[in-house]
Design a protein around this motif. Structure first.
Motif, PDB file in Angstrom:
ATOM      1  N   ASP A 110       0.857  -1.181   0.000  1.00  0.00           N
ATOM      2  CA  ASP A 110       0.000   0.000   0.000  1.00  0.00           C
ATOM      3  C   ASP A 110       0.895   1.234   0.000  1.00  0.00           C
ATOM      4  N   TYR A 111       0.313   2.383  -0.344  1.00  0.00           N
ATOM      5  CA  TYR A 111       1.095   3.612  -0.412  1.00  0.00           C
ATOM      6  C   TYR A 111       0.148   4.793  -0.295  1.00  0.00           C
ATOM      7  N   ASP A 112       0.694   5.938   0.088  1.00  0.00           N
ATOM      8  CA  ASP A 112      -0.112   7.142   0.194  1.00  0.00           C
ATOM      9  C   ASP A 112       0.777   8.361   0.029  1.00  0.00           C
ATOM     10  N   LEU A 113       0.163   9.445  -0.409  1.00  0.00           N
ATOM     11  CA  LEU A 113       0.851  10.707  -0.642  1.00  0.00           C
ATOM     12  C   LEU A 113       0.197  11.771   0.226  1.00  0.00           C
ATOM     13  N   THR A 114       1.012  12.640   0.828  1.00  0.00           N
ATOM     14  CA  THR A 114       0.440  13.731   1.611  1.00  0.00           C
ATOM     15  C   THR A 114      -0.322  14.690   0.692  1.00  0.00           C
ATOM     16  N   ALA A 115      -1.245  15.444   1.295  1.00  0.00           N
ATOM     17  CA  ALA A 115      -2.077  16.358   0.507  1.00  0.00           C
ATOM     18  C   ALA A 115      -1.249  17.416  -0.215  1.00  0.00           C
ATOM     19  N   ASP A 116      -0.114  17.819   0.371  1.00  0.00           N
ATOM     20  CA  ASP A 116       0.741  18.806  -0.294  1.00  0.00           C
ATOM     21  C   ASP A 116       1.733  18.171  -1.258  1.00  0.00           C
ATOM     22  N   GLY A 117       1.703  16.840  -1.358  1.00  0.00           N
ATOM     23  CA  GLY A 117       2.538  16.140  -2.323  1.00  0.00           C
ATOM     24  C   GLY A 117       4.008  16.031  -1.972  1.00  0.00           C
ATOM     25  N   THR A 118       4.388  16.370  -0.744  1.00  0.00           N
ATOM     26  CA  THR A 118       5.819  16.391  -0.401  1.00  0.00           C
ATOM     27  C   THR A 118       6.339  15.064   0.123  1.00  0.00           C
ATOM     28  N   LEU A 119       5.477  14.246   0.738  1.00  0.00           N
ATOM     29  CA  LEU A 119       5.905  12.977   1.322  1.00  0.00           C
ATOM     30  C   LEU A 119       5.127  11.816   0.732  1.00  0.00           C
ATOM     31  N   LEU A 120       5.830  10.728   0.470  1.00  0.00           N
ATOM     32  CA  LEU A 120       5.235   9.481   0.025  1.00  0.00           C
ATOM     33  C   LEU A 120       5.550   8.412   1.056  1.00  0.00           C
ATOM     34  N   ALA A 121       4.560   7.628   1.437  1.00  0.00           N
ATOM     35  CA  ALA A 121       4.766   6.476   2.317  1.00  0.00           C
ATOM     36  C   ALA A 121       4.433   5.214   1.542  1.00  0.00           C
ATOM     37  N   SER A 122       5.306   4.216   1.619  1.00  0.00           N
ATOM     38  CA  SER A 122       5.077   2.958   0.910  1.00  0.00           C
ATOM     39  C   SER A 122       5.383   1.788   1.820  1.00  0.00           C
ATOM     40  N   ALA A 123       4.524   0.782   1.779  1.00  0.00           N
ATOM     41  CA  ALA A 123       4.682  -0.405   2.614  1.00  0.00           C
ATOM     42  C   ALA A 123       5.253  -1.540   1.783  1.00  0.00           C
ATOM     43  N   ALA A 124       6.467  -1.969   2.133  1.00  0.00           N
ATOM     44  CA  ALA A 124       7.122  -3.078   1.433  1.00  0.00           C
ATOM     45  C   ALA A 124       8.267  -3.583   2.305  1.00  0.00           C
ATOM     46  N   GLY A 125       8.458  -4.879   2.309  1.00  0.00           N
ATOM     47  CA  GLY A 125       9.577  -5.439   3.054  1.00  0.00           C
ATOM     48  C   GLY A 125      10.909  -4.957   2.495  1.00  0.00           C
ATOM     49  N   LYS A 126      11.901  -4.791   3.396  1.00  0.00           N
ATOM     50  CA  LYS A 126      13.205  -4.316   2.942  1.00  0.00           C
ATOM     51  C   LYS A 126      14.296  -4.812   3.882  1.00  0.00           C
ATOM     52  N   THR A 127      15.535  -4.714   3.440  1.00  0.00           N
ATOM     53  CA  THR A 127      16.679  -5.126   4.248  1.00  0.00           C
ATOM     54  C   THR A 127      17.192  -3.933   5.048  1.00  0.00           C
ATOM     55  N   VAL A 128      17.224  -4.108   6.372  1.00  0.00           N
ATOM     56  CA  VAL A 128      17.727  -3.080   7.282  1.00  0.00           C
ATOM     57  C   VAL A 128      18.782  -3.720   8.172  1.00  0.00           C
ATOM     58  N   ASN A 129      20.020  -3.212   8.098  1.00  0.00           N
ATOM     59  CA  ASN A 129      21.129  -3.775   8.889  1.00  0.00           C
ATOM     60  C   ASN A 129      21.262  -5.282   8.665  1.00  0.00           C
ATOM     61  N   ASN A 130      21.193  -5.669   7.398  1.00  0.00           N
ATOM     62  CA  ASN A 130      21.348  -7.061   6.971  1.00  0.00           C
ATOM     63  C   ASN A 130      20.198  -7.968   7.406  1.00  0.00           C
ATOM     64  N   ASN A 131      19.115  -7.401   7.894  1.00  0.00           N
ATOM     65  CA  ASN A 131      17.929  -8.173   8.253  1.00  0.00           C
ATOM     66  C   ASN A 131      16.758  -7.733   7.389  1.00  0.00           C
ATOM     67  N   TYR A 132      16.017  -8.727   6.892  1.00  0.00           N
ATOM     68  CA  TYR A 132      14.829  -8.405   6.093  1.00  0.00           C
ATOM     69  C   TYR A 132      13.663  -8.186   7.054  1.00  0.00           C
ATOM     70  N   VAL A 133      13.042  -7.000   6.995  1.00  0.00           N
ATOM     71  CA  VAL A 133      12.001  -6.637   7.954  1.00  0.00           C
ATOM     72  C   VAL A 133      10.769  -6.103   7.232  1.00  0.00           C
ATOM     73  N   SER A 134       9.629  -6.169   7.929  1.00  0.00           N
ATOM     74  CA  SER A 134       8.428  -5.474   7.460  1.00  0.00           C
ATOM     75  C   SER A 134       8.626  -3.997   7.731  1.00  0.00           C
ATOM     76  N   ALA A 135       8.286  -3.161   6.763  1.00  0.00           N
ATOM     77  CA  ALA A 135       8.614  -1.742   6.920  1.00  0.00           C
ATOM     78  C   ALA A 135       7.698  -0.860   6.094  1.00  0.00           C
TER      79      ALA A 135
END
Length: 310
Positions: A200-225
């Motif tokens: 899922d994803y969303d954009l702020t009303a002013d268009g400056t920030l995007l949030a996206s939900a996807a697993g990713k590698t953080v400090n060599n660990n795959y996490v929900s993020a």
């Protein structure tokens, strides 16, 4: 009282109602009510598509619309205009739910209709073509086609394009890729690439920030993020590490809070500081939809427990 970082921890359940298989939650722009798009089956196993309109804050039912033929895609910010697509995807229809389900406009455009979305300012209806990398913009005042947006391309055969909370930008999404496009100029923005499919994803009303939900590698660990992005540069601002996958998310109208559905919880975060402000429980099954009210005084959620919470 508007919800903010200082009082988010005081959020509490105010009302709830039973509603099955909610596909989307749409608040009316005046925050007076919600429209819940549903998809269910009748006793013979036929699909029934519907819209239930409820008051806020008591969630009392105001109207119910159903169709056994056309699929309800979304409801406009006016709280009364529903967009439907035919089973063969060859045509679409706009219906006024507040005027005895009067047909406002119907079109057979000559291409397969993939998705429909309304701009937040009710200026355009965006019609996504199923077989082409194109979005047709229809002026809601005249129902005339005014522009076709192109320029997005990835290797993924499945894609979507829609308005979120900014009327300035169209968001293109294909599997692990998101890209913004300015509606009036057609200018393409940065490409936001992910390691895994975007849930899922969303954009702020002013268009400056995007949030996206996807697993990713953080400090060599795959996490929900959830990743918070700067849309002007395409750079990452913050990674919100979660205890489980984000099923849904949405920014607050002022862009300073982010509501995230994780498991059975509604979590509210400060997206820039990377701090979880509260986690609300109560749903007995997975939360699948979240939506801030336009006046930022409430958050609605629905889940697999067939409950709508405010």
């Amino acid at each position: 009282v508007q919800i903010n970082a200082g009082n988010a921890a005081s959020l509490a359940l105010s009302h709830k109602a039973a509603l099955t298989n909610v596909q989307s939650i749409s608040w009316a722009s005046n925050a007076a009510g919600l429209s819940l798009v549903t998809q269910n089956s009748d006793s013979a196993g036929n699909q029934v598509y519907g819209v239930t309109t409820v008051n806020a804050p008591d969630l009392a039912t105001q109207s119910v619309f159903s169709s056994q033929v056309d699929r309800v895609v979304t409801v406009a910010p006016d709280g009364r205009t529903a967009a439907l697509v035919s089973p063969d995807m060859n045509s679409f229809t706009l219906v006024d739910l507040a005027d005895n389900n009067k047909v406002l406009f119907t079109s057979t455009p000559g291409y397969l209709v993939g998705y429909l979305s309304f701009s937040p300012d009710m200026k355009y209806l965006a019609v996504t073509k199923m077989e082409y990398w194109e979005v047709v913009l229809i002026d809601l005042a005249t129902y005339q086609e005014v522009r076709t947006l192109t320029g997005f391309s990835t290797a993924a055969p499945v894609f979507n394009a829609s308005f979120q909370h900014s009327p300035q930008w169209m968001l293109w999404h294909a599997r692990a890729t998101i890209q913004l496009q300015e509606v009036e100029t057609g200018m393409m923005g940065p490409v936001f690439s992910h390691e895994d499919f975007v849930m899922d994803y969303d954009l702020t009303a002013d268009g400056t920030l995007l949030a996206s939900a996807a697993g990713k590698t953080v400090n060599n660990n795959y996490v929900s993020a959830v990743t918070i992005w700067d849309t002007s540069t395409g750079g990452e601002i913050r990674t919100l590490e979660l205890s489980g996958p984000a099923n849904a998310l949405q920014f607050s109208p002022d862009g300073k809070l982010l509501a995230i559905a994780v498991g059975n919880e509604l979590q509210v975060w400060d997206p820039v500081e990377g701090k979880m402000l509260t986690a609300l429980t109560g749903h007995s099954d997975m939360v699948t939809k979240v939506a801030f009210s336009p006046d930022q005084k409430a958050i609605s959620t629905s889940g697999l427990d067939n409950q709508l919470y405010l």
